[in-house]
Design an enzyme around this catalytic site. Structure first.
Site, mmCIF file in Angstrom:
data_model
loop_
_atom_site.group_PDB
_atom_site.id
_atom_site.type_symbol
_atom_site.label_atom_id
_atom_site.label_comp_id
_atom_site.label_asym_id
_atom_site.label_seq_id
_atom_site.Cartn_x
_atom_site.Cartn_y
_atom_site.Cartn_z
ATOM 1 N N HIS A 1 0.835 -1.198 0.000
ATOM 2 C CA HIS A 1 0.000 0.000 0.000
ATOM 3 C C HIS A 1 0.873 1.252 0.000
ATOM 4 O O HIS A 1 1.913 1.303 0.656
ATOM 5 C CB HIS A 1 -0.928 -0.008 1.231
ATOM 6 C CG HIS A 1 -1.999 1.028 1.162
ATOM 7 N ND1 HIS A 1 -1.792 2.318 1.606
ATOM 8 C CD2 HIS A 1 -3.256 0.983 0.679
ATOM 9 C CE1 HIS A 1 -2.885 3.019 1.410
ATOM 10 N NE2 HIS A 1 -3.801 2.230 0.850
ATOM 11 N N ASP B 1 -1.377 -18.667 -11.323
ATOM 12 C CA ASP B 1 -2.488 -19.594 -11.535
ATOM 13 C C ASP B 1 -3.788 -18.874 -11.900
ATOM 14 O O ASP B 1 -4.792 -19.512 -12.190
ATOM 15 C CB ASP B 1 -2.707 -20.462 -10.296
ATOM 16 C CG ASP B 1 -3.009 -19.653 -9.045
ATOM 17 O OD1 ASP B 1 -2.557 -18.489 -8.955
ATOM 18 O OD2 ASP B 1 -3.686 -20.192 -8.158
ATOM 19 N N ARG B 2 -3.755 -17.562 -11.955
ATOM 20 C CA ARG B 2 -4.940 -16.808 -12.364
ATOM 21 C C ARG B 2 -5.020 -16.618 -13.877
ATOM 22 O O ARG B 2 -5.981 -16.055 -14.386
ATOM 23 C CB ARG B 2 -4.959 -15.442 -11.673
ATOM 24 C CG ARG B 2 -4.974 -15.555 -10.167
ATOM 25 C CD ARG B 2 -6.235 -14.981 -9.579
ATOM 26 N NE ARG B 2 -6.292 -15.205 -8.144
ATOM 27 C CZ ARG B 2 -6.217 -14.256 -7.238
ATOM 28 N NH1 ARG B 2 -6.093 -13.006 -7.613
ATOM 29 N NH2 ARG B 2 -6.298 -14.546 -5.959
#
Length: 119
Positions: A30, A83-84
C-alpha cells in the site's frame, strides 16, 4: 526443510543451498507504507521483489525497484498469482517450468505477455 521443499527443482537443475541465516521483512504494498519500504530496503543484503502477475508494475513496485537500485541491493523478481491465467491447470508441488509447459498454448501466451510487462 528447505532441502525437502526444493527437491523438485534440484532434479531439474542441481544447486547448493547455503543459508547462514535469513531475515524476512515483508513490506506492505500500500502506498502509505513508503517509509517502511525505504527502511526495509536499507536493511537487506538481497531482496525478493514479489510482483502480482495480474496487476503488473504498480507505483509501489516501481518505488521499491528504485530504492533497491539506489542502495545497490541485489534483487530477484518473483511473480505470484500465475495460476490466475485463464485456463491454468493446477500442478501442486511442481516447478514453474514444468507447470507452465503443461498449460495450453493460450494460457502460456497470456503468462508470457503478462510476465514480459511485469519484468
Amino acid at each position: 526443510t528447505l532441502c525437502l521443499q526444493t527437491q523438485c527443482m534440484q532434479a531439474l537443475q542441481p544447486f547448493e543451498i547455503r543459508l547462514p541465516g535469513l531475515l524476512v521483512i515483508d513490506t506492505p504494498g500500500h502506498e502509505s507504507f513508503s517509509n517502511l519500504r525505504s527502511r526495509g530496503s536499507s536493511l537487506c543484503d538481497i531482496a525478493i521483489l514479489v510482483i502480482d502477475l495480474m496487476h503488473g508494475l504498480e507505483p509501489q513496485t516501481i518505488e521499491s525497484i528504485n530504492l533497491l537500485k539506489r542502495k545497490k541491493t541485489p534483487f530477484v523478481v518473483a511473480l505470484n498469482k500465475v495460476d490466475r491465467c485463464y485456463g491454468w491447470k493446477s500442478m501442486p508441488d511442481s516447478p514453474i517450468q514444468v507447470a507452465l509447459a503443461a498449460q495450453d498454448q493460450n494460457c502460456r501466451l497470456e503468462f508470457k505477455d503478462r510476465a514480459d510487462r511485469a519484468v
